[in-house]
Design a protein around this motif. Structure first.
Motif, PDB file in Angstrom:
ATOM      1  N   MET A 170     -60.443  27.238  38.287  1.00 54.64           N
ATOM      2  CA  MET A 170     -61.319  28.350  37.941  1.00 54.64           C
ATOM      3  C   MET A 170     -61.992  28.844  39.211  1.00 54.64           C
ATOM      4  SD  MET A 170     -63.172  27.038  34.491  1.00 54.64           S
ATOM      5  CE  MET A 170     -62.254  26.703  33.018  1.00 54.64           C
ATOM      6  N   PRO A 171     -62.271  30.140  39.255  1.00 53.08           N
ATOM      7  CA  PRO A 171     -62.967  30.644  40.436  1.00 53.08           C
ATOM      8  C   PRO A 171     -64.391  30.083  40.490  1.00 53.08           C
ATOM      9  CG  PRO A 171     -62.795  32.361  38.778  1.00 53.08           C
ATOM     10  CD  PRO A 171     -62.021  31.187  38.275  1.00 53.08           C
ATOM     11  N   SER A 172     -64.944  30.096  41.647  1.00 57.55           N
ATOM     12  CA  SER A 172     -66.299  29.596  41.817  1.00 57.55           C
ATOM     13  C   SER A 172     -67.254  30.782  41.873  1.00 57.55           C
ATOM     14  CB  SER A 172     -66.362  28.791  43.114  1.00 57.55           C
ATOM     15  OG  SER A 172     -67.647  28.276  43.295  1.00 57.55           O
ATOM     16  N   PRO A 173     -68.321  30.846  41.146  1.00 58.86           N
ATOM     17  CA  PRO A 173     -68.751  29.894  40.118  1.00 58.86           C
ATOM     18  C   PRO A 173     -67.865  30.004  38.880  1.00 58.86           C
ATOM     19  CG  PRO A 173     -70.166  31.829  40.065  1.00 58.86           C
ATOM     20  CD  PRO A 173     -69.210  32.017  41.225  1.00 58.86           C
ATOM     21  N   GLU A 174     -67.990  29.028  38.002  1.00 57.19           N
ATOM     22  CA  GLU A 174     -67.154  29.024  36.804  1.00 57.19           C
ATOM     23  C   GLU A 174     -67.348  30.305  36.007  1.00 57.19           C
ATOM     24  OE1 GLU A 174     -67.016  25.700  34.241  1.00 57.19           O
ATOM     25  OE2 GLU A 174     -66.712  24.277  35.864  1.00 57.19           O
ATOM     26  N   PRO A 175     -66.291  30.808  35.386  1.00 55.72           N
ATOM     27  CA  PRO A 175     -66.397  32.065  34.632  1.00 55.72           C
ATOM     28  C   PRO A 175     -67.308  31.905  33.416  1.00 55.72           C
ATOM     29  CG  PRO A 175     -64.262  31.043  34.284  1.00 55.72           C
ATOM     30  CD  PRO A 175     -64.958  30.232  35.347  1.00 55.72           C
ATOM     31  N   SER A 176     -67.923  32.997  33.044  1.00 56.09           N
ATOM     32  CA  SER A 176     -68.834  32.962  31.901  1.00 56.09           C
ATOM     33  C   SER A 176     -68.127  33.195  30.578  1.00 56.09           C
ATOM     34  CB  SER A 176     -69.914  34.021  32.085  1.00 56.09           C
ATOM     35  OG  SER A 176     -69.312  35.297  32.158  1.00 56.09           O
ATOM     36  N   CYS A 177     -66.827  33.410  30.610  1.00 56.56           N
ATOM     37  CA  CYS A 177     -66.117  33.738  29.365  1.00 56.56           C
ATOM     38  C   CYS A 177     -65.447  32.530  28.726  1.00 56.56           C
ATOM     39  CB  CYS A 177     -65.085  34.834  29.621  1.00 56.56           C
ATOM     40  SG  CYS A 177     -63.764  34.337  30.723  1.00 56.56           S
ATOM     41  N   VAL A 178     -65.167  31.473  29.481  1.00 55.94           N
ATOM     42  CA  VAL A 178     -64.497  30.291  28.931  1.00 55.94           C
ATOM     43  C   VAL A 178     -65.138  29.024  29.495  1.00 55.94           C
ATOM     44  CG1 VAL A 178     -62.262  31.413  28.577  1.00 55.94           C
ATOM     45  CG2 VAL A 178     -62.725  30.303  30.747  1.00 55.94           C
ATOM     46  N   ASN A 179     -64.935  27.931  28.747  1.00 55.71           N
ATOM     47  CA  ASN A 179     -65.430  26.628  29.175  1.00 55.71           C
ATOM     48  C   ASN A 179     -64.327  25.610  28.933  1.00 55.71           C
ATOM     49  OD1 ASN A 179     -67.114  24.529  29.935  1.00 55.71           O
ATOM     50  ND2 ASN A 179     -68.064  24.365  27.906  1.00 55.71           N
ATOM     51  N   LYS A 180     -63.963  24.858  29.958  1.00 59.18           N
ATOM     52  CA  LYS A 180     -62.920  23.848  29.780  1.00 59.18           C
ATOM     53  C   LYS A 180     -63.501  22.680  28.994  1.00 59.18           C
ATOM     54  CE  LYS A 180     -64.028  22.234  34.376  1.00 59.18           C
ATOM     55  NZ  LYS A 180     -63.668  22.243  35.746  1.00 59.18           N
ATOM     56  N   THR A 181     -62.768  22.212  27.980  1.00 62.82           N
ATOM     57  CA  THR A 181     -63.237  21.100  27.152  1.00 62.82           C
ATOM     58  C   THR A 181     -62.364  19.867  27.328  1.00 62.82           C
ATOM     59  OG1 THR A 181     -61.974  21.888  25.250  1.00 62.82           O
ATOM     60  CG2 THR A 181     -64.250  22.642  25.437  1.00 62.82           C
ATOM     61  N   ALA A 182     -61.105  20.037  27.685  1.00 62.07           N
ATOM     62  CA  ALA A 182     -60.183  18.917  27.915  1.00 62.07           C
ATOM     63  C   ALA A 182     -58.956  19.475  28.622  1.00 62.07           C
ATOM     64  CB  ALA A 182     -59.787  18.266  26.587  1.00 62.07           C
ATOM     65  N   ASP A 183     -58.054  18.571  29.009  1.00 65.51           N
ATOM     66  CA  ASP A 183     -56.790  19.036  29.570  1.00 65.51           C
ATOM     67  C   ASP A 183     -56.078  19.889  28.518  1.00 65.51           C
ATOM     68  OD1 ASP A 183     -57.385  17.564  31.785  1.00 65.51           O
ATOM     69  OD2 ASP A 183     -55.801  16.079  31.512  1.00 65.51           O
ATOM     70  N   TRP A 184     -55.520  21.002  28.932  1.00 64.61           N
ATOM     71  CA  TRP A 184     -54.751  21.916  28.086  1.00 64.61           C
ATOM     72  C   TRP A 184     -55.608  22.603  27.016  1.00 64.61           C
ATOM     73  CZ3 TRP A 184     -50.184  22.537  30.351  1.00 64.61           C
ATOM     74  CH2 TRP A 184     -49.629  21.467  31.044  1.00 64.61           C
ATOM     75  N   ARG A 185     -56.954  22.486  27.055  1.00 65.89           N
ATOM     76  CA  ARG A 185     -57.819  23.045  26.007  1.00 65.89           C
ATOM     77  C   ARG A 185     -59.059  23.672  26.628  1.00 65.89           C
ATOM     78  NH1 ARG A 185     -59.396  20.768  20.443  1.00 65.89           N
ATOM     79  NH2 ARG A 185     -57.352  19.870  20.705  1.00 65.89           N
ATOM     80  N   LEU A 186     -59.461  24.845  26.066  1.00 66.39           N
ATOM     81  CA  LEU A 186     -60.717  25.460  26.485  1.00 66.39           C
ATOM     82  C   LEU A 186     -61.381  26.170  25.327  1.00 66.39           C
ATOM     83  CD1 LEU A 186     -60.023  28.707  26.774  1.00 66.39           C
ATOM     84  CD2 LEU A 186     -59.196  28.020  28.973  1.00 66.39           C
ATOM     85  N   LYS A 187     -62.658  26.489  25.514  1.00 63.67           N
ATOM     86  CA  LYS A 187     -63.456  27.165  24.492  1.00 63.67           C
ATOM     87  C   LYS A 187     -63.824  28.546  24.997  1.00 63.67           C
ATOM     88  CE  LYS A 187     -67.513  26.413  21.622  1.00 63.67           C
ATOM     89  NZ  LYS A 187     -68.614  25.479  21.327  1.00 63.67           N
ATOM     90  N   ILE A 188     -63.668  29.543  24.130  1.00 63.03           N
ATOM     91  CA  ILE A 188     -64.020  30.925  24.454  1.00 63.03           C
ATOM     92  C   ILE A 188     -65.532  31.082  24.313  1.00 63.03           C
ATOM     93  CG2 ILE A 188     -63.705  33.351  23.788  1.00 63.03           C
ATOM     94  CD1 ILE A 188     -61.170  32.113  24.924  1.00 63.03           C
ATOM     95  N   LEU A 189     -66.174  31.657  25.320  1.00 65.16           N
ATOM     96  CA  LEU A 189     -67.623  31.866  25.301  1.00 65.16           C
ATOM     97  C   LEU A 189     -68.013  33.326  25.088  1.00 65.16           C
ATOM     98  CD1 LEU A 189     -68.588  29.581  28.324  1.00 65.16           C
ATOM     99  CD2 LEU A 189     -68.599  29.005  25.889  1.00 65.16           C
ATOM    100  N   GLN A 190     -67.060  34.225  25.195  1.00 61.09           N
ATOM    101  CA  GLN A 190     -67.376  35.652  25.163  1.00 61.09           C
ATOM    102  C   GLN A 190     -66.330  36.388  24.338  1.00 61.09           C
ATOM    103  OE1 GLN A 190     -68.071  36.969  29.147  1.00 61.09           O
ATOM    104  NE2 GLN A 190     -67.894  39.105  28.624  1.00 61.09           N
TER     105      GLN A 190
END
Length: 196
Positions: free
Chosen positions: A90-110
């Motif tokens: 992920m670019p630095s700083p981490e994007p505000s639209c997604v959050n990594k939760t585990a390998d191969w998995r992420l959560k949408i924030l936006q």
């Protein structure tokens, strides 16, 4: 011969009327306009019609984009997982639209329209019992499934996601894919105002 035909067909016409009709018999049929005046050819009409249609399409497109309730994302919002041994990138700083939760998995924030892209490389040496299946899922519901284990396949597409959605890429068995050649990523295309 032309005047005798006119006399035969129209015996009641006066001499002057017959003269004007016999004169019309000798006119060529192809020229309905005065000599020297050019009529546009079908190619010119086609060109004019095409230009008019393109102008209408451009005008219509401008109206759509003016009133479309999508707003382009402010900053880059992109995340990519794999190929292994690398993890989430992920670019630095981490994007505000997604959050990594585990390998191969992420959560949408936006809320927004997202582009998912990726590649799945099957392990053709895999001889296990589980049938080959790779799924791209949203909230544990499949949105795309791959079942061909003979070639490298692309995964992804454009999807509308809501804040809180969980997106993941899963496999029937861990050794069915070549993790050093398999990856997936997500990119926020546009924020949407109409999603609640």
């Amino acid at each position: 011969m032309g005047s005798s035909l006119v006399n035969f067909c129209f015996p009641q016409l006066s001499f002057l009327q017959r003269m004007s009709l016999s004169h019309m018999e000798n006119m060529p049929l192809g020229h309905s306009s005065p000599q020297g005046a050019q009529r546009p050819s079908w190619k010119q009409w086609l060109l004019y019609s095409t230009v008019i249609v393109l102008l209408l399409l451009c005008s219509f497109s401008a109206l759509i984009f003016t009133f479309l309730p999508l707003k382009t994302a402010q900053g880059p919002c992109v995340a990519k997982f794999g190929p292994l041994p690398s993890k989430w990138q992920m670019p630095s700083p981490e994007p505000s639209c997604v959050n990594k939760t585990a390998d191969w998995r992420l959560k949408i924030l936006q809320n927004g329209l997202y582009l998912i892209y990726g590649q799945v490389a099957p392990n053709t040496a895999y001889k296990g019992r589980a049938p080959f299946e790779v799924q791209l899922r949203k909230n544990e519901d499949p949105i795309q499934a791959l079942t061909n284990n003979s070639t490298i396949q692309n995964v992804g597409g454009a999807y509308e996601f809501h804040a809180g959605d969980v997106i993941d890429l899963i496999f029937n068995a861990e050794h069915q894919i070549l993790k050093n050649k398999t990856y997936w990523g997500i990119f926020l295309l546009a924020n949407s105002h109409f999603i609640s």
